[in-house]
Design an enzyme around this catalytic site. Structure first.
Site, mmCIF file in Angstrom:
data_model
loop_
_atom_site.group_PDB
_atom_site.id
_atom_site.type_symbol
_atom_site.label_atom_id
_atom_site.label_comp_id
_atom_site.label_asym_id
_atom_site.label_seq_id
_atom_site.Cartn_x
_atom_site.Cartn_y
_atom_site.Cartn_z
ATOM 1 N N ASN A 120 0.814 -1.223 0.000
ATOM 2 C CA ASN A 120 0.000 0.000 0.000
ATOM 3 C C ASN A 120 0.845 1.270 0.000
ATOM 4 O O ASN A 120 1.992 1.237 0.443
ATOM 5 C CB ASN A 120 -0.912 0.001 1.232
ATOM 6 C CG ASN A 120 -2.109 -0.911 1.057
ATOM 7 O OD1 ASN A 120 -2.683 -0.999 -0.017
ATOM 8 N ND2 ASN A 120 -2.476 -1.612 2.117
ATOM 9 N N ARG A 151 -15.392 -7.670 0.369
ATOM 10 C CA ARG A 151 -16.036 -7.114 1.568
ATOM 11 C C ARG A 151 -17.448 -6.625 1.236
ATOM 12 O O ARG A 151 -18.374 -6.809 2.025
ATOM 13 C CB ARG A 151 -15.204 -5.966 2.124
ATOM 14 C CG ARG A 151 -13.965 -6.418 2.873
ATOM 15 C CD ARG A 151 -13.148 -5.250 3.362
ATOM 16 N NE ARG A 151 -11.970 -5.700 4.099
ATOM 17 C CZ ARG A 151 -10.824 -5.068 4.136
ATOM 18 N NH1 ARG A 151 -10.671 -3.932 3.481
ATOM 19 N NH2 ARG A 151 -9.810 -5.540 4.829
ATOM 20 N N HIS A 175 -7.817 1.665 -3.964
ATOM 21 C CA HIS A 175 -7.889 0.807 -2.780
ATOM 22 C C HIS A 175 -7.527 1.706 -1.603
ATOM 23 O O HIS A 175 -6.392 1.746 -1.138
ATOM 24 C CB HIS A 175 -6.898 -0.354 -2.901
ATOM 25 C CG HIS A 175 -6.827 -1.217 -1.666
ATOM 26 N ND1 HIS A 175 -7.934 -1.824 -1.114
ATOM 27 C CD2 HIS A 175 -5.780 -1.548 -0.861
ATOM 28 C CE1 HIS A 175 -7.570 -2.498 -0.034
ATOM 29 N NE2 HIS A 175 -6.273 -2.347 0.155
#
Length: 303
Positions: A120, A151, A175
């Site tokens: 990330n 999710r 994201h």
């Protein structure tokens, strides 16, 4: 064909990716690399302990960059020193520096396979990996919104009290904080969620917040997230190694924005085969544009 996967970073995520690959028998050989060599060796030793218990045999190698030369796939799973951060963009300086140091070492081995990025902020780091490696865009991509989509399906499934496998549709964009649920793509049994008959009206904004906040809720409770992303990554790797031609919402290159961003794509042995561009509503397209601007600004800040 020897199905060979390298994993750079053996923290919670990298370790669980390796565990998923071994227990599912997805590849024949795994190379674990970590700046803390003892950590990579310990993970390798524990995975080897499972050799007599798993359905198939997987060879495990630790701390050998040269072994990456003929790998089919390298998973970038480098993480920051501090995990408890609400916005993934806060990790950018640390992770971009780490990736900038690692990519030349990988290229020096002669690696010519596919990069799958988890690190990330996923979209920004995936963009950086492609720029540093010079690889074709089809051979560099990130896990993007694949976990966020899972999710969303879980949240919607719980709200409707149905199996999440029966929920179709996508979370798109970054994201991160600017991601959005493309409700126009979400359906149950070919019926769009806005037309699906329920006892009480669904609160879509509340469901969206539950999707976006899901990772943070896990992070604050156990200190990290790893099961979901490891499972997603294993599925992506399996799709590449088996040439499955399967659709995932991944961080892929956008010519318009010159960055990577979450979109539905077809994945096979050569990497990204094609990008699907769903017909979004005007509001959804605006959300996508805002998300692209967030990623673009962040990438420009780390050049």
């Amino acid at each position: 064909m020897k199905r060979k996967v390298g994993i750079i970073g053996t923290g919670h995520v990298g370790g669980d990716v390796a565990f998923s690959l071994v227990t599912q028998g997805i590849c024949d050989e795994i190379i674990l690399i970590d700046k803390q060599e003892a950590k990579a060796m310990s993970e390798a030793l524990e995975l080897r302990d499972m050799a007599s218990l798993t359905h198939s045999y997987t060879k495990i190698i630790a701390n050998d960059f040269s072994a990456l030369s003929d790998a089919d796939i390298i998973v970038m799973a480098v993480g920051p020193e501090t995990l408890l951060r609400e916005d993934r963009m806060e990790e950018l300086i640390e992770t971009s520096n780490a990736v900038s140091e690692i990519i030349p070492k990988i290229l020096a081995t002669g690696f010519q396979g596919i990069f799958v990025n988890i690190t990330n902020p996923c979209d920004v780091i995936t963009t950086l990996i492609q720029k540093l490696s010079g690889f074709d865009h089809s051979r560099v991509f990130g896990t993007g919104t694949a976990l966020d989509t899972a999710r969303m399906r879980s949240v919607v499934g719980e709200a409707l009290q149905i199996n999440p496998k029966s929920v179709a549709g996508y979370v798109l964009g970054e994201h991160g904080e600017s991601q959005f649920v493309a409700w126009s793509t979400v359906s149950i049994g070919a019926v769009n969620i806005t037309d699906y008959k329920t006892a009480a009206p669904l609160d879509l904004p509340a469901l969206k917040d539950a999707v976006r906040g899901g990772g943070w809720n896990i992070l604050t409770g156990k200190g990290w997230t790893s099961f979901g992303i490891a499972t997603v990554t294993a599925q992506i790797i399996d799709a590449i190694l088996t040439d499955a031609k399967q659709v995932f919402p991944l961080a892929v290159f956008s010519k318009k924005w010159d960055i990577y961003i979450g979109q539905p794509v077809l994945v096979g042995a050569q990497g990204i085969i094609g990008i699907s561009e769903p017909n979004l509503t005007d509001a959804e397209q605006n959300s996508f544009n805002i998300s692209a601007e967030v990623i673009q600004t962040a990438f420009n800040s780390c050049k």
